[in-house]
Design an enzyme around this catalytic site. Structure first.
Site, short mmCIF file in Angstrom:
data_model
loop_
_atom_site.label_atom_id
_atom_site.label_comp_id
_atom_site.label_asym_id
_atom_site.label_seq_id
_atom_site.Cartn_x
_atom_site.Cartn_y
_atom_site.Cartn_z
CG ASP A 6 -1.65 1.16 1.40
OD1 ASP A 6 -1.76 2.08 0.47
OD2 ASP A 6 -2.36 1.31 2.55
CB CYS A 7 2.46 2.76 -2.70
SG CYS A 7 3.51 1.45 -3.14
N GLY A 8 1.24 4.73 0.30
CA GLY A 8 0.65 5.86 0.43
C GLY A 8 1.31 7.26 0.08
CB SER A 10 3.63 10.04 4.60
OG SER A 10 2.39 9.23 5.27
CE LYS A 13 -0.99 -1.36 7.23
NZ LYS A 13 -2.36 -0.86 7.76
CE1 TYR A 90 -15.58 11.27 -4.70
CE2 TYR A 90 -13.78 11.37 -6.09
CZ TYR A 90 -14.30 11.77 -5.01
OH TYR A 90 -13.69 12.18 -3.85
CG LEU A 98 -6.62 3.34 -7.28
CD1 LEU A 98 -5.27 3.06 -7.81
CD2 LEU A 98 -7.71 2.39 -7.47
CG ASP A 99 -5.86 5.84 -0.49
OD1 ASP A 99 -6.85 6.41 -1.40
OD2 ASP A 99 -5.19 6.89 0.25
NE ARG A 100 -12.29 9.26 -0.44
CZ ARG A 100 -13.04 10.15 -0.88
NH1 ARG A 100 -12.37 10.93 -1.69
NH2 ARG A 100 -14.39 10.42 -0.60
#
Length: 243
Positions: A6-8, A10, A13, A90, A98-100
């Site tokens: 999971d590339c956020g 900041s 993960k 949306y 994509l994380d949402r």
């Protein structure tokens, strides 16, 4: 084993799961270099890799190339109008982060009922999903790191030592110096925003619903009744998107 990333904005993960979806390894990297250092010795055990990124195309490409250098070929999730019973709310489904999207898909598939999904990280996102799986939309607000950064950026005399932040998280009495005043103010502002969104859910969802909270600062919601803290909600959604 399956490597999931999971590339956020900041941090990156990651976790590795076995065939029974049990977490065998996990970690958090501040950049690509530290990610590679953390997973290099585990790479030979990886049979598959799933990746979600909210970073720009170039940064995501660099991460994918770095993973490929370990002889791992990542599968990268892409936007979708519908997924696992959830309809993207949306107007342009490709614009929903994509994380949402993965978090609310995972939450709905956990309960198969109306839900409120809160992700508390660098930014804070709040999304509503009704009992039919229709995403009703949501909100984006600054998280604690953004709020702190804004104050430091626009008030040059303010500094926020990490040591003081750790001590002050549970102490919100009126402060007698600048650093604790800023820290308490940021926490109280964010909690007020989230409490309002919880109250709004009663009218938006018009039915019984569950509340799922994820993200690095999810503990802000500790103590709220009936709130489910779900550490890996985005990665759970990633597994549903790329089964």
């Amino acid at each position: 084993m399956i490597l999931e990333l999971d590339c956020g904005n900041s941090a990156i993960k990651w976790r590795m799961i076995d065939g029974a979806s049990l977490v065998v390894h996990r970690g958090r990297a501040v950049d690509l270099e530290s990610l590679i250092a953390q997973i290099a010795d585990l790479s030979e055990a990886v049979s598959r890799c799933r990746l979600v990124s909210v970073r720009g195309l170039e940064q995501t490409r660099l991460i994918v190339d770095g993973i490929r250098a370990l002889a791992i070929s990542p599968e990268v999730v892409t936007p979708a109008a519908t997924l696992r019973g959830v309809v993207n709310g949306y107007d342009d489904y490709s614009r929903l982060g994509l994380d949402r999207w993965l978090a609310l898909v995972a939450a709905f598939n956990r309960c198969r009922a109306a839900c409120l999904v809160i992700d508390i990280g660098t930014a804070v996102t709040v999304d509503y999903v009704d009992a039919s799986g229709q995403h009703l939309g949501g909100y984006i607000a600054p998280g604690l790191p953004m709020l702190r950064q804004l104050i430091v950026q626009y008030a040059a005399s303010v500094s926020l030592p990490q040591r003081e932040r750790e001590v002050l998280q549970s102490n919100f009495a009126p402060a007698r110096s600048t650093s604790p005043a800023v820290e308490s103010g940021c926490y109280l502002m964010l909690r007020a925003f989230l409490n309002e969104r919880l109250s709004q859910a009663d009218s938006e969802l018009a039915a019984s619903y569950q509340v799922f909270v994820t993200g690095g600062d999810a503990t802000i919601m500790n103590g709220h009744p009936d709130v489910i803290i779900a550490e890996d909600l985005v990665l759970e959604g990633l597994a549903l998107a790329l089964p």
